[in-house]
Scaffold this motif. Sequence first.
Motif, short mmCIF file in Angstrom:
data_model
loop_
_atom_site.label_atom_id
_atom_site.label_comp_id
_atom_site.label_asym_id
_atom_site.label_seq_id
_atom_site.Cartn_x
_atom_site.Cartn_y
_atom_site.Cartn_z
N GLY A 1 0.51 -47.00 17.44
CA GLY A 1 0.90 -45.88 16.58
C GLY A 1 0.41 -44.58 17.17
N VAL B 1 8.88 -52.08 20.34
CA VAL B 1 8.22 -51.33 19.27
C VAL B 1 9.08 -50.15 18.83
CG1 VAL B 1 6.24 -49.88 18.70
CG2 VAL B 1 5.90 -52.05 19.86
N THR C 1 1.75 -46.42 21.98
CA THR C 1 2.99 -46.54 21.21
C THR C 1 2.96 -47.75 20.30
OG1 THR C 1 4.20 -45.50 23.04
CG2 THR C 1 5.50 -46.67 21.40
N PHE D 1 12.11 -51.54 16.70
CA PHE D 1 11.92 -52.20 15.41
C PHE D 1 10.83 -51.58 14.53
CE2 PHE D 1 13.68 -55.46 18.27
CZ PHE D 1 14.84 -55.78 17.55
N ARG D 2 9.86 -50.92 15.14
CA ARG D 2 8.80 -50.27 14.34
C ARG D 2 8.33 -49.02 15.09
NH1 ARG D 2 5.56 -51.40 9.97
NH2 ARG D 2 3.49 -50.44 10.00
N PRO D 3 9.11 -47.96 15.02
CA PRO D 3 8.80 -46.76 15.82
C PRO D 3 7.43 -46.17 15.54
CG PRO D 3 11.01 -46.63 14.88
CD PRO D 3 10.34 -47.81 14.24
N GLN D 4 6.91 -46.34 14.31
CA GLN D 4 5.61 -45.76 13.98
C GLN D 4 4.45 -46.58 14.51
OE1 GLN D 4 7.63 -47.29 11.90
NE2 GLN D 4 6.59 -48.24 10.15
N GLY D 5 4.70 -47.77 15.08
CA GLY D 5 3.63 -48.60 15.62
C GLY D 5 2.96 -49.46 14.56
N ILE D 6 1.99 -50.25 14.99
CA ILE D 6 1.33 -51.20 14.09
C ILE D 6 0.59 -50.49 12.97
CG2 ILE D 6 -0.42 -53.01 13.94
CD1 ILE D 6 0.25 -53.76 16.81
N ARG E 1 2.00 -44.30 10.60
CA ARG E 1 2.64 -44.04 9.32
C ARG E 1 4.10 -43.64 9.53
NH1 ARG E 1 -1.21 -39.52 6.92
NH2 ARG E 1 -0.78 -38.74 8.99
N ARG E 2 4.96 -44.14 8.69
CA ARG E 2 6.37 -43.78 8.78
C ARG E 2 6.54 -42.33 8.31
NH1 ARG E 2 10.92 -46.79 9.00
NH2 ARG E 2 9.72 -48.70 8.62
#
Length: 445
Positions: free
Chosen positions: A387, A429, A384, A432-437, A440-441
């Motif tokens: 990504g 994660v 997760t 704040f950033r569901p697509q991971g490091i 891709r969004r």
Amino acid sequence: MTSTAPAARQRVPRALAAAGALIGAILAVLLAIAPAAEATTSPSPSPNSSQSQFQNTISGFLRNGGQPLEGVKISAEGNGFSGSTTSSASGAWSISVPAQGSYKVTLDESTLPEGVKLADGQENPRTVTFSQTSNASTIFAFGAGIVVHQESFFTSLLNRLVAGLSFGLLLALSAVGLSLIFGTTGLTNFAHGEMVTLGAVVVFSLSAVGAPFWLAVIGGLAAGVAFGWAQDAWLWKPLRRRGTGVVPMMIVSIGLALAARYVILFFFGGATQQLPYSQSTDIDLGVVKISPNNLWSLLISLIVILLIGFALLRTRLGKATRAVADNPALAAASGIDVDRVIRLVWVTGGFLAALGGILWAYYRPGVSFNMGQQILLMIFAGVTLGGLGTVFGALVGSVVVGIFVELTTVFGLTSDLKYVGALVVMILVLLFRPQGILGRRERVG
């Protein structure tokens, strides 16, 4: 409308038949290795030992310079309980306790063989606390000239950093396989933890019947490959052809995980066992000390991951795999055999999971029926964080999770809570950033 209902009704028994065939394959493997597991289980408690009906155990192995110590008395006290046992010919000992918690474990030094003594600074009695498992392990260090001492903060920080890197890389082995499976099929496979367990269990069982260690490792990896192949051939491919949705398939994977876990428990038992060469003296590299097992784990994990990365980037099969993960329909239209690629992904995922399980058994240390379940949350956290569906993201995320988990103990978090950090990372994660490091969004609409 009338024709779809019978077809829908037919899918359920076929899926159940496929799941039954898969579980039957697991049974066949475990039936073959069951005598080995039964012959090498932990010694039964002595008459004055704790009651065997308790589900939770404290266990360990007593070895001095690689030689097992037999007949040494170990006792445990805590939570209103008191019990004791003696070590077996292999040095193994186990005490069943009524509830999880903290216990004071004492080694009776008067029962040690002549000329053997605890290492200088070895804590005895020592406190043992359960950590997300029904078995708590502890190891006593022996030998003249071996000194057990408290590390400085800086030394502890460096050692935990190296341990975290080793842990993160072995996590990445399983996480990369899980990410490949998700990327090509969209399936979140909760049975991946049992693929991890199977590799370590088979290595232990083959070693127990006298197979050379290298042959036992090959057998464990082959079992992981066979399990991955059987899952796709007998279960997931038929379900895909019937158009089964991702959520129902995920629920099937949860059921498969439970079935496989308790099949392994039935044949392997609930005790924690050790693989050959589990205990060794740390290598002193100046400020940093690392066990040979952790060093080998770090190197093996790094080499295998680099080879997987090279194969994905440079080979035709690797490029086909990335194409299927990106757009299966377009890949099929381009002439790529999607089913063949997915089968290869399941085989690779089984191989990586089995290898990760073997290395995890050395890192813990020990082999148990639920070891894959214990590590599954951290595998998911790594995937997760990096990504979902991205192989290199799984690598980066797993390394971050491994280092984070190990460093938390340096800053005062008790060892039984350190794995909670993986859950914290996963929640942050997703917030704040569901697509991971490296993910891709996705755009909706």
